[in-house]
Design an enzyme around this catalytic site. Structure first.
Site, mmCIF file in Angstrom:
data_model
loop_
_atom_site.group_PDB
_atom_site.id
_atom_site.type_symbol
_atom_site.label_atom_id
_atom_site.label_comp_id
_atom_site.label_asym_id
_atom_site.label_seq_id
_atom_site.Cartn_x
_atom_site.Cartn_y
_atom_site.Cartn_z
ATOM 1 N N HIS A 168 -6.253 3.363 -4.021
ATOM 2 C CA HIS A 168 -6.126 3.576 -2.564
ATOM 3 C C HIS A 168 -6.425 5.037 -2.203
ATOM 4 C CE1 HIS A 168 -5.043 2.233 1.387
ATOM 5 N NE2 HIS A 168 -3.860 2.798 1.447
ATOM 6 N N ASP A 192 0.797 -1.221 0.000
ATOM 7 C CA ASP A 192 0.000 0.000 0.000
ATOM 8 C C ASP A 192 0.836 1.280 0.000
ATOM 9 O OD1 ASP A 192 -2.051 -1.831 0.290
ATOM 10 O OD2 ASP A 192 -3.050 -0.737 1.903
ATOM 11 N N HIS A 215 -4.763 9.465 0.188
ATOM 12 C CA HIS A 215 -4.791 8.652 1.403
ATOM 13 C C HIS A 215 -5.711 9.261 2.456
ATOM 14 C CE1 HIS A 215 -3.252 5.904 4.539
ATOM 15 N NE2 HIS A 215 -2.964 5.148 3.497
ATOM 16 N N HIS A 271 3.459 -2.306 3.351
ATOM 17 C CA HIS A 271 3.571 -0.971 2.755
ATOM 18 C C HIS A 271 4.884 -0.822 1.999
ATOM 19 C CE1 HIS A 271 0.507 -0.522 5.855
ATOM 20 N NE2 HIS A 271 0.040 0.482 5.147
HETATM 21 ZN ZN LIG Z 1 -2.662 3.118 3.144
#
Ligand SMILES: [Zn+2]
Length: 264
Positions: free
Chosen positions: A138, A87, A142, A234
């Site tokens: 995503h 991510d 964010h 991540h």
């Molecule tokens: Zn995230």
């Protein structure tokens, strides 16, 4: 400690608890945008600041985050294999490292990209696609509160992010959407589905955003992963050296024990 300092500290603690402790077992970091400071806790308001912190004017009303995750989220890979998800990228320091690791192991993963990052690093989005990996929207920047906003705002955020992805990789399928911080709402799930984006949550969260050492990330992932798990990690949003190191062990290990598969 002076009373105001105490209240600032208390506010910080409340934010930390509500940001990281809801909507599922252990949502990913909820507070910071991908390029923000790596600190897991919000910076307390300086005690010398003259105005109180809670009088921000004209804040639009946000719908509440449900106590339970809404229905319809994908939390399993849909097969025996384990799905790896990365991510907050793409990131020029870390995304190429993960891509090289995945290529060496001959496995595919899902990259949940942030629209702003996709716009900034289109060549990395193109490379993700070229190397056979899957894309996941995503959100544009964010926004951990995106699911709480109006339907029009949610839709336009997701569209803007899709456009940035498609500017980098025309016609690339964007299979999934993942709400930052895992703070889903039922309204947002419905909008994502209407747009052809399947809502992807996770089942294993080693909390790598909090910079635990690689061996802790490895232990957490190995302890929690089963057949069909979706693992959240991540490749951006701060110093990811420990995640990179952990993946050098985890990718071959998970491949050997469970197989690594794209979620479906
Ligand atoms: Zn995230």
């Amino acid at each position: 400690m002076r009373p105001r300092a105490l209240s600032a500290l208390a506010l910080g603690l409340v934010l930390l608890v509500t940001g990281c402790g809801e909507a599922g077992k252990s949502p990913e970091k909820a507070a910071a945008p991908p390029s923000a400071s790596a600190s897991p806790s919000p910076t307390p308001t300086p005690v010398t600041k003259p105005s109180p912190t809670h009088t921000t004017p004209a804040k639009p009303k946000l719908r509440p985050v449900p106590k339970k995750l809404p229905a319809g989220l994908h939390r399993a890979s849909g097969s025996n294999g384990v799905a790896l998800t990365f991510d907050d990228g793409p990131d020029p320091r870390y995304t190429p490292q993960i891509l090289a690791q995945l290529r060496a192991a001959q496995v595919k993963a899902t990259f949940c990209v942030v629209g702003k990052q996709a716009k900034r690093y289109p060549e990395l989005v193109a490379r993700i696609v070229r190397e056979g990996h899957q894309l996941c929207n995503h959100s544009w920047h964010h926004d951990v509160n995106l699911g709480r906003r109006s339907a029009a705002e949610i839709r336009s955020d997701l569209e803007r992010t899709n456009e940035a992805i498609h500017a980098a990789a025309p016609k690339a399928p964007i299979t999934w959407f993942r709400q930052p911080g895992g703070r889903w709402t039922a309204e947002e799930v419905a909008i994502a589905k209407q747009m052809g984006l399947r809502p992807l949550h996770w089942s294993v969260d080693p909390q790598d955003w909090d910079h635990p050492p690689a061996k802790t990330i490895i232990k957490r992932v190995k302890g929690a992963t089963r057949h069909g798990s979706v693992v959240l990690m991540h490749d951006a949003g701060g110093d990811r050296a420990q995640t990179m190191a952990a993946c050098r062990h985890l990718i071959p290990d998970l491949k050997r024990r469970f197989g690594i598969a794209l979620p479906r």
